[in-house]
Design a protein around this motif. Structure first.
Motif, PDB file in Angstrom:
ATOM      1  N   ALA A  10       0.717  -1.123  -0.045  1.00 36.18           N
ATOM      2  CA  ALA A  10      -0.003  -0.011   0.123  1.00 36.18           C
ATOM      3  C   ALA A  10       0.990   1.266   0.189  1.00 36.18           C
ATOM      4  O   ALA A  10       0.827   2.048  -0.670  1.00 36.18           O
ATOM      5  N   ILE A  11       1.829   1.311   1.069  1.00 31.13           N
ATOM      6  CA  ILE A  11       2.621   2.450   1.165  1.00 31.13           C
ATOM      7  C   ILE A  11       3.763   2.666  -0.207  1.00 31.13           C
ATOM      8  O   ILE A  11       4.053   3.507  -0.816  1.00 31.13           O
ATOM      9  N   GLY A  12       4.361   1.197  -0.168  1.00 31.57           N
ATOM     10  CA  GLY A  12       5.326   1.283  -1.432  1.00 31.57           C
ATOM     11  C   GLY A  12       4.766   1.546  -2.978  1.00 31.57           C
ATOM     12  O   GLY A  12       5.600   2.197  -3.489  1.00 31.57           O
ATOM     13  N   GLY A  33       7.085 -13.571  -8.617  1.00 32.41           N
ATOM     14  CA  GLY A  33       5.785 -13.830  -8.882  1.00 32.41           C
ATOM     15  C   GLY A  33       4.922 -12.732  -8.713  1.00 32.41           C
ATOM     16  O   GLY A  33       3.515 -12.704  -8.872  1.00 32.41           O
ATOM     17  N   ARG A  34       5.379 -11.562  -8.065  1.00 35.69           N
ATOM     18  CA  ARG A  34       4.482 -10.440  -7.850  1.00 35.69           C
ATOM     19  C   ARG A  34       4.933  -9.050  -8.728  1.00 35.69           C
ATOM     20  O   ARG A  34       4.608  -8.009  -8.273  1.00 35.69           O
ATOM     21  N   LYS A  35       5.487  -9.593 -10.026  1.00 33.54           N
ATOM     22  CA  LYS A  35       6.165  -8.272 -10.643  1.00 33.54           C
ATOM     23  C   LYS A  35       4.862  -7.322 -11.207  1.00 33.54           C
ATOM     24  O   LYS A  35       3.582  -8.015 -11.431  1.00 33.54           O
ATOM     25  N   GLY A 124      -3.111   7.771   4.512  1.00 31.21           N
ATOM     26  CA  GLY A 124      -3.572   6.011   4.475  1.00 31.21           C
ATOM     27  C   GLY A 124      -3.513   5.845   3.013  1.00 31.21           C
ATOM     28  O   GLY A 124      -4.250   6.553   2.086  1.00 31.21           O
ATOM     29  N   SER A 125      -3.129   4.406   2.821  1.00 27.82           N
ATOM     30  CA  SER A 125      -3.196   3.701   1.576  1.00 27.82           C
ATOM     31  C   SER A 125      -3.747   2.512   1.753  1.00 27.82           C
ATOM     32  O   SER A 125      -3.331   1.872   2.594  1.00 27.82           O
ATOM     33  N   ARG A 126      -4.660   2.104   0.757  1.00 27.34           N
ATOM     34  CA  ARG A 126      -5.095   0.730   0.896  1.00 27.34           C
ATOM     35  C   ARG A 126      -4.997   0.236  -0.574  1.00 27.34           C
ATOM     36  O   ARG A 126      -5.271   0.866  -1.826  1.00 27.34           O
ATOM     37  N   THR A 268       0.183  -9.369  12.554  1.00 27.56           N
ATOM     38  CA  THR A 268      -0.073  -7.943  12.553  1.00 27.56           C
ATOM     39  C   THR A 268       1.468  -7.322  12.946  1.00 27.56           C
ATOM     40  O   THR A 268       2.483  -8.138  13.254  1.00 27.56           O
ATOM     41  N   GLU A 269       1.486  -6.012  13.292  1.00 23.06           N
ATOM     42  CA  GLU A 269       2.594  -5.400  13.561  1.00 23.06           C
ATOM     43  C   GLU A 269       2.880  -5.023  15.041  1.00 23.06           C
ATOM     44  O   GLU A 269       3.498  -4.277  15.689  1.00 23.06           O
ATOM     45  N   ILE A 270       2.033  -5.999  15.965  1.00 26.91           N
ATOM     46  CA  ILE A 270       2.098  -5.853  17.360  1.00 26.91           C
ATOM     47  C   ILE A 270       3.338  -5.735  17.865  1.00 26.91           C
ATOM     48  O   ILE A 270       3.485  -4.882  18.924  1.00 26.91           O
TER      49      ILE A 270
HETATM   50  N1  LIG Z   1      -1.047   1.555   4.586  1.00 29.81           N
HETATM   51  C1  LIG Z   1      -1.122   2.460   5.360  1.00 29.81           C
HETATM   52  O1  LIG Z   1      -2.051   3.311   5.185  1.00 29.81           O
HETATM   53  C2  LIG Z   1      -0.168   2.956   6.229  1.00 29.81           C
HETATM   54  C3  LIG Z   1       0.759   1.881   6.582  1.00 29.81           C
HETATM   55  N2  LIG Z   1       1.918   2.375   7.440  1.00 29.81           N
HETATM   56  C4  LIG Z   1       3.058   1.479   7.730  1.00 29.81           C
HETATM   57  O2  LIG Z   1       3.917   1.315   6.534  1.00 29.81           O
HETATM   58  C5  LIG Z   1       4.402  -0.109   6.445  1.00 29.81           C
HETATM   59  C6  LIG Z   1       3.856  -0.707   5.288  1.00 29.81           C
HETATM   60  O3  LIG Z   1       2.572  -0.791   5.481  1.00 29.81           O
HETATM   61  P1  LIG Z   1       1.907  -1.228   3.934  1.00 29.81           P
HETATM   62  O4  LIG Z   1       2.212  -0.681   2.789  1.00 29.81           O
HETATM   63  O5  LIG Z   1       0.306  -1.095   4.468  1.00 29.81           O
HETATM   64  O6  LIG Z   1       2.213  -2.959   4.099  1.00 29.81           O
HETATM   65  P2  LIG Z   1       1.677  -4.044   2.870  1.00 29.81           P
HETATM   66  O7  LIG Z   1       1.606  -5.190   3.421  1.00 29.81           O
HETATM   67  O8  LIG Z   1       0.595  -3.414   1.978  1.00 29.81           O
HETATM   68  O9  LIG Z   1       3.183  -3.600   1.939  1.00 29.81           O
HETATM   69  C7  LIG Z   1       4.199  -4.334   2.317  1.00 29.81           C
HETATM   70  C8  LIG Z   1       4.663  -4.993   1.251  1.00 29.81           C
HETATM   71  O10 LIG Z   1       6.104  -5.608   1.386  1.00 29.81           O
HETATM   72  C9  LIG Z   1       6.169  -6.801   0.741  1.00 29.81           C
HETATM   73  N3  LIG Z   1       7.472  -7.604   1.193  1.00 29.81           N
HETATM   74  C10 LIG Z   1       7.659  -8.107   2.243  1.00 29.81           C
HETATM   75  N4  LIG Z   1       8.968  -8.439   2.467  1.00 29.81           N
HETATM   76  C11 LIG Z   1       9.348  -8.278   1.069  1.00 29.81           C
HETATM   77  C12 LIG Z   1      10.581  -8.550   0.552  1.00 29.81           C
HETATM   78  N5  LIG Z   1      11.719  -9.056   1.488  1.00 29.81           N
HETATM   79  N6  LIG Z   1      10.925  -8.312  -0.567  1.00 29.81           N
HETATM   80  C13 LIG Z   1       9.920  -7.604  -1.325  1.00 29.81           C
HETATM   81  N7  LIG Z   1       8.829  -7.310  -0.809  1.00 29.81           N
HETATM   82  C14 LIG Z   1       8.357  -7.651   0.403  1.00 29.81           C
HETATM   83  C15 LIG Z   1       5.092  -7.498   0.868  1.00 29.81           C
HETATM   84  O11 LIG Z   1       4.424  -8.757   0.404  1.00 29.81           O
HETATM   85  P3  LIG Z   1       3.659  -9.884   1.140  1.00 29.81           P
HETATM   86  O12 LIG Z   1       2.251  -9.074   1.359  1.00 29.81           O
HETATM   87  O13 LIG Z   1       3.687 -11.021   0.073  1.00 29.81           O
HETATM   88  O14 LIG Z   1       4.281 -10.134   2.413  1.00 29.81           O
HETATM   89  C16 LIG Z   1       4.041  -6.254   0.877  1.00 29.81           C
HETATM   90  O15 LIG Z   1       3.675  -6.419  -0.509  1.00 29.81           O
HETATM   91  C17 LIG Z   1       3.820  -0.576   7.843  1.00 29.81           C
HETATM   92  O16 LIG Z   1       4.962  -0.373   8.687  1.00 29.81           O
HETATM   93  C18 LIG Z   1       2.659   0.200   7.972  1.00 29.81           C
HETATM   94  O17 LIG Z   1       2.367   0.080   9.691  1.00 29.81           O
HETATM   95  C19 LIG Z   1       1.713   3.733   7.951  1.00 29.81           C
HETATM   96  C20 LIG Z   1       0.768   4.533   7.479  1.00 29.81           C
HETATM   97  C21 LIG Z   1      -0.123   4.223   6.942  1.00 29.81           C
END
Ligand SMILES: NC(=O)C1=CN([C@@H]2O[C@H](COP(=O)(O)OP(=O)(O)OC[C@H]3O[C@@H](n4cnc5c(N)ncnc54)[C@H](OP(=O)(O)O)[C@@H]3O)[C@@H](O)[C@H]2O)C=CC1
Ligand SMILES: CC(C)(CO)C(=O)C(=O)O
Length: 308
Positions: A10-12, A33-35, A124-126, A268-270
């Motif tokens: 979501a954030i990335g 597999g997630r390209k 927030g991003s979803r 979770t991130e607990i």
């Molecule tokens: N979403 C939001 O609105 C907000 C999020 N945040 C914080 O931002 C951070 C990211 O959150 P968010 O984007 O929601 O999380 P997501 O789960 O949506 O995104 C994380 C991504 O990283 C991937 N990933 C994990 N490990 C690897 C790796 N080694 N190589 C490549 N990809 C990898 C995950 O894949 P896979 O799912 O397969 O594990 C997933 O696609 C968290 O700490 C969150 O708390 C902060 C504010 C708001």
């Protein structure tokens, strides 16, 4: 500037899409597999669709990035920090774009002070579906800074301007660590209870019993940060609680924590939130009974959801 976004969720995805659209050299590291070849964005910062570059294997990157943006969940931080080691060049910097305590510390432990930028992300991003996100809310600019004070204000302000001009409002703050802790307190009070009880932030605030629990969570956090020498913006828990209930919750009252979706998926991130408070409390001989119960309840629920 070459950007590598590690964790295109979501954030990335937001960072990869907005930076690419603005013409920057940005690439995302995804799991096998997630390209992704395109990302579409909608929501409060507008709608667009952009081609993007992603790689499934870091050895295919082809060049050393100038800035790596780490946007994995906190439970993936350590493995991701090890994964980037081959492309962490002598001038590469890392920006931590995550919630919780411990991500910045783990990065500094591996790459040193002055190489890690801390971001307090509060938009927030979803994920609507892979390659499609919605920017849902923004409680403030993203705040970036270097808690060690080594990276120059000039550089960090210029970097913040790059993000802002790309469409992600960002500003530099010397006290970025206090901003992160503001968010940690807010997330610790709201996220686990919202996830366990499946209610939004406004409901938690109106219910006298969840309000009492949030008060106790907050009080324990202030005892821990005081003993750990961690500076916040607040003189006391009472100071913070006034702003928390009167200023922070109302604009996000309808929001359900991302931890609700996470707990249903069984992870979770607990441990980077209330669990981290418990660990810091143990280290500094401060009792954190309520944070401990909350942490154990979330872990129990994770396990139950994984088993069924
Ligand atoms: N979403 C939001 O609105 C907000 C999020 N945040 C914080 O931002 C951070 C990211 O959150 P968010 O984007 O929601 O999380 P997501 O789960 O949506 O995104 C994380 C991504 O990283 C991937 N990933 C994990 N490990 C690897 C790796 N080694 N190589 C490549 N990809 C990898 C995950 O894949 P896979 O799912 O397969 O594990 C997933 O696609 C968290 O700490 C969150 O708390 C902060 C504010 C708001
Ligand atoms: C989405 C938002 C702004 C809600 O507080 C957030 O930052 C979070 O969930 O961590």
């Amino acid at each position: 500037m070459k950007f590598l976004i590690v964790g295109v969720g979501a954030i990335g995805s937001a960072y990869l899409a907005f930076l690419t659209k603005a013409g920057h050299d940005a690439i995302g590291l995804v799991k096998r597999g997630r390209k992704l070849n395109r990302i579409s964005v909608r929501g409060i910062w507008g709608e667009f669709d952009t081609p993007v570059k992603t790689v499934e294997d870091i050895s295919l990157l082809g060049s050393v990035p100038d800035l790596i943006i780490l946007s994995v969940k906190s439970y993936d931080t350590v493995s991701a920090l090890e994964l980037i080691r081959p492309v962490f060049g002598k001038d590469t910097l890392l920006m931590i774009a995550q919630n919780g305590y411990g991500n910045y510390e783990a990065a500094v432990e591996r790459y040193g002070k002055g190489r890690v930028i801390l971001a307090r992300v509060i938009f927030g991003s979803r994920i609507i579906e892979p390659g499609a996100i919605e920017i849902t809310v923004s409680a403030d600019d993203v705040v970036i800074g270097d808690p060690s004070g080594i990276l120059s204000e000039k550089f960090l302000t210029e970097l913040a301007d790059i993000f802002t001009r790309a469409g992600i409002p960002t500003r530099y703050e010397r006290e970025v660590y206090r901003y992160l802790w503001d968010k940690i307190i807010y997330n610790c009070a709201l996220n686990p209870l919202g996830a366990l009880l499946e209610v939004n932030y406004g409901t938690l605030s109106e219910n006298p019993h969840t309000r009492s629990l949030m008060d106790r969570i907050i009080y324990e956090i202030f005892e821990v940060t005081r003993s750990a020498g961690i500076e916040t913006f607040w003189k006391s828990a009472e100071d913070y609680k006034r702003v928390f209930y009167e200023k922070l919750i109302p604009p996000t009252a309808a929001h359900f924590p991302s931890m609700l979706a996470d707990i249903k998926r069984g992870k979770t991130e607990i441990d980077a939130l209330n669990g981290a408070i418990c660990k810091l409390g143990e280290k500094h001989n401060v009792a954190t009974p309520v944070n401990m119960v909350i942490t154990e309840l979330v872990k129990a629920k994770e396990l139950l959801n994984r088993e069924f």
